[in-house]
Design an enzyme around this catalytic site. Structure first.
Site, PDB file in Angstrom:
ATOM      1  N   MET A   1       0.834  -1.200   0.000  1.00  0.00           N
ATOM      2  CA  MET A   1       0.000   0.000   0.000  1.00  0.00           C
ATOM      3  C   MET A   1       0.872   1.256   0.000  1.00  0.00           C
ATOM      4  O   MET A   1       0.400   2.351   0.319  1.00  0.00           O
ATOM      5  CB  MET A   1      -0.945   0.009   1.202  1.00  0.00           C
ATOM      6  CG  MET A   1      -2.006  -1.081   1.137  1.00  0.00           C
ATOM      7  SD  MET A   1      -3.497  -0.692   2.070  1.00  0.00           S
ATOM      8  CE  MET A   1      -2.828  -0.439   3.706  1.00  0.00           C
TER       9      MET A   1
ATOM     10  N   LEU B   1       6.675   3.023   1.732  1.00  0.00           N
ATOM     11  CA  LEU B   1       7.599   1.896   1.834  1.00  0.00           C
ATOM     12  C   LEU B   1       8.743   2.150   2.813  1.00  0.00           C
ATOM     13  O   LEU B   1       9.257   3.259   2.920  1.00  0.00           O
ATOM     14  CB  LEU B   1       8.174   1.581   0.451  1.00  0.00           C
ATOM     15  CG  LEU B   1       7.142   1.290  -0.651  1.00  0.00           C
ATOM     16  CD1 LEU B   1       7.852   0.939  -1.960  1.00  0.00           C
ATOM     17  CD2 LEU B   1       6.193   0.165  -0.252  1.00  0.00           C
ATOM     18  N   HIS B   2       9.128   1.082   3.513  1.00  0.00           N
ATOM     19  CA  HIS B   2      10.246   1.125   4.455  1.00  0.00           C
ATOM     20  C   HIS B   2      11.148  -0.080   4.201  1.00  0.00           C
ATOM     21  O   HIS B   2      10.943  -0.842   3.244  1.00  0.00           O
ATOM     22  CB  HIS B   2       9.735   1.158   5.898  1.00  0.00           C
ATOM     23  CG  HIS B   2       8.731   0.086   6.214  1.00  0.00           C
ATOM     24  ND1 HIS B   2       9.042  -1.255   6.221  1.00  0.00           N
ATOM     25  CD2 HIS B   2       7.403   0.160   6.519  1.00  0.00           C
ATOM     26  CE1 HIS B   2       7.980  -1.964   6.530  1.00  0.00           C
ATOM     27  NE2 HIS B   2       6.961  -1.142   6.709  1.00  0.00           N
TER      28      HIS B   2
ATOM     29  N   HIS C   1       9.625  -3.499   3.512  1.00  0.00           N
ATOM     30  CA  HIS C   1       9.176  -3.720   2.132  1.00  0.00           C
ATOM     31  C   HIS C   1      10.357  -4.048   1.221  1.00  0.00           C
ATOM     32  O   HIS C   1      10.252  -4.890   0.323  1.00  0.00           O
ATOM     33  CB  HIS C   1       8.465  -2.472   1.599  1.00  0.00           C
ATOM     34  CG  HIS C   1       7.177  -2.155   2.287  1.00  0.00           C
ATOM     35  ND1 HIS C   1       7.042  -1.081   3.134  1.00  0.00           N
ATOM     36  CD2 HIS C   1       5.965  -2.770   2.260  1.00  0.00           C
ATOM     37  CE1 HIS C   1       5.796  -1.036   3.587  1.00  0.00           C
ATOM     38  NE2 HIS C   1       5.122  -2.056   3.074  1.00  0.00           N
TER      39      HIS C   1
ATOM     40  N   GLN D   1     -10.288  -2.484   2.380  1.00  0.00           N
ATOM     41  CA  GLN D   1      -9.793  -3.174   3.570  1.00  0.00           C
ATOM     42  C   GLN D   1      -9.702  -2.283   4.804  1.00  0.00           C
ATOM     43  O   GLN D   1      -9.230  -2.716   5.855  1.00  0.00           O
ATOM     44  CB  GLN D   1      -8.440  -3.817   3.291  1.00  0.00           C
ATOM     45  CG  GLN D   1      -7.271  -2.861   3.124  1.00  0.00           C
ATOM     46  CD  GLN D   1      -6.027  -3.571   2.637  1.00  0.00           C
ATOM     47  OE1 GLN D   1      -5.968  -4.046   1.506  1.00  0.00           O
ATOM     48  NE2 GLN D   1      -5.026  -3.676   3.495  1.00  0.00           N
TER      49      GLN D   1
ATOM     50  N   GLY E   1       4.931 -10.227   3.987  1.00  0.00           N
ATOM     51  CA  GLY E   1       5.630 -10.208   5.264  1.00  0.00           C
ATOM     52  C   GLY E   1       4.936 -11.058   6.312  1.00  0.00           C
ATOM     53  O   GLY E   1       3.703 -11.129   6.355  1.00  0.00           O
ATOM     54  N   GLU E   2       5.725 -11.682   7.168  1.00  0.00           N
ATOM     55  CA  GLU E   2       5.168 -12.503   8.243  1.00  0.00           C
ATOM     56  C   GLU E   2       4.652 -11.666   9.412  1.00  0.00           C
ATOM     57  O   GLU E   2       4.032 -12.212  10.321  1.00  0.00           O
ATOM     58  CB  GLU E   2       6.219 -13.507   8.731  1.00  0.00           C
ATOM     59  CG  GLU E   2       6.527 -14.587   7.701  1.00  0.00           C
ATOM     60  CD  GLU E   2       7.555 -15.592   8.172  1.00  0.00           C
ATOM     61  OE1 GLU E   2       8.142 -15.376   9.256  1.00  0.00           O
ATOM     62  OE2 GLU E   2       7.781 -16.585   7.460  1.00  0.00           O
TER      63      GLU E   2
ATOM     64  N   GLN F   1      -2.957 -12.513   7.931  1.00  0.00           N
ATOM     65  CA  GLN F   1      -3.120 -12.191   6.512  1.00  0.00           C
ATOM     66  C   GLN F   1      -2.407 -13.213   5.640  1.00  0.00           C
ATOM     67  O   GLN F   1      -2.943 -13.666   4.625  1.00  0.00           O
ATOM     68  CB  GLN F   1      -2.577 -10.793   6.235  1.00  0.00           C
ATOM     69  CG  GLN F   1      -2.537 -10.423   4.760  1.00  0.00           C
ATOM     70  CD  GLN F   1      -1.985  -9.034   4.537  1.00  0.00           C
ATOM     71  OE1 GLN F   1      -2.697  -8.055   4.723  1.00  0.00           O
ATOM     72  NE2 GLN F   1      -0.728  -8.928   4.152  1.00  0.00           N
TER      73      GLN F   1
ATOM     74  N   SER G   1       6.973  -0.997  10.381  1.00  0.00           N
ATOM     75  CA  SER G   1       5.596  -0.869   9.917  1.00  0.00           C
ATOM     76  C   SER G   1       5.354   0.553   9.451  1.00  0.00           C
ATOM     77  O   SER G   1       5.909   1.503  10.020  1.00  0.00           O
ATOM     78  CB  SER G   1       4.620  -1.204  11.050  1.00  0.00           C
ATOM     79  OG  SER G   1       3.296  -0.865  10.698  1.00  0.00           O
TER      80      SER G   1
END
EC number: 6.3.2.1
Length: 283
Positions: free
Chosen positions: A30, A33-34, A37, A61, A149-150, A155, A187
């Protein structure tokens, strides 16, 4: 690096890649980005010839309109980061491009059970929105693999089930959580924290690790473990939202047959709802 905003142009590029026999990886995001990502991008590059990153703030969502309104849109900066990472294609459509008639009447994909339990219970419609946009991206990009991502553990489980149930021929790759040096999971929502809250935020992982230590030591009074953890979070300055200890393979309650547990924690810190998780092998 190509930046594509429309479905016809995306389909054209995907057809070309398929004709060339390229192995395609998709990283759905979405934006905002960091480094977490970028870890997904690096994993995708290691596994495929071509990497496609989607950037789309998906209104379907978001269960709270105010969250959707304030979610950071940083497309230019995101594209600069992805270009440095040598990503091949960025798909950055408008909401109108994805939902030409709005979200209310749009066909949706729902994964029974996983969509409404745990995180889904506190965020109605969230996972339905996730599964809908991800399935649409899978149809459009036709990737061989997709990286997630875990950190968003539920999800990832939901997407794996959707892929299995719907017959998508796509390998789903879970990429381990990337953390700051103090343990805080990276995050986009960390950007909502004030400087003072950022100092408090690593306490979430400390409480998570404390729960893990207790489980590994053989403690099994889950209600007591959860109650103490919630109290510890509140004492550190959080507002504990949800703490769960579940079977990591089913997300159901722990049983005597469970081999792995996953600890799922959600807590508010100011205006930011932070989530984290940790896997524990059960003796």
């Amino acid at each position: 690096m190509l930046i594509i905003e429309t479905l016809p142009l995306l389909r054209q590029q995907i057809r070309r890649l398929r004709m060339e026999g390229k192995r395609v990886a998709l990283v759905p995001t979405m934006g905002n980005l960091h480094d977490g990502h970028m870890k997904l991008v690096d994993e995708a590059k290691a596994r495929a010839d071509v990497v496609v990153v989607s950037i789309f703030v998906n209104p379907m969502q978001f269960d709270r309109p105010e969250d959707l309104a304030r979610y950071p849109r940083t497309l230019q900066e995101d594209c600069e980061k992805l270009n440095k990472r040598k990503v091949d294609l960025v798909f950055a459509p408008s909401v109108k491009e994805i939902y030409p008639n709005g979200t209310e009447t749009h066909t949706y994909v729902d994964v029974p059970g996983l969509s409404t339990m745990l995180e889904g219970a506190s965020r109605p419609g969230h996972f339905r929105g996730v599964s809908t946009i991800v399935s649409k991206l899978f149809n459009l990009v036709q990737p061989d693999i997709a990286c997630f991502g875990e950190k968003d553990f539920q999800q990832l489980a939901l997407i794996r089930k959707m892929v299995a149930d719907m017959g998508f021929d796509i390998e789903i790759v879970g990429v381990p959580i990337m953390r700051a040096k103090d343990g805080l999971a990276l995050s986009s929502r960390n950007g909502y924290l004030t400087a003072e809250q950022r100092k408090i935020a690593p306490g979430l992982y400390k409480v998570l690790s404390s729960i893990a230590d207790k489980l590994q030591a053989g403690e099994r009074d889950l209600d007591e473990i959860i109650a103490i953890a919630g109290q510890e979070l509140n004492e550190k300055g959080f507002r504990s939202d949800d703490i769960q200890i579940r079977d990591a393979d089913t997300l159901l309650e722990i049983s005597e047959n469970s081999k792995r547990a996953v600890i799922l924690v959600a807590a508010w810190l100011g205006d930011a709802r932070l989530i984290d998780n940790k896997l524990v092998e059960l003796a």
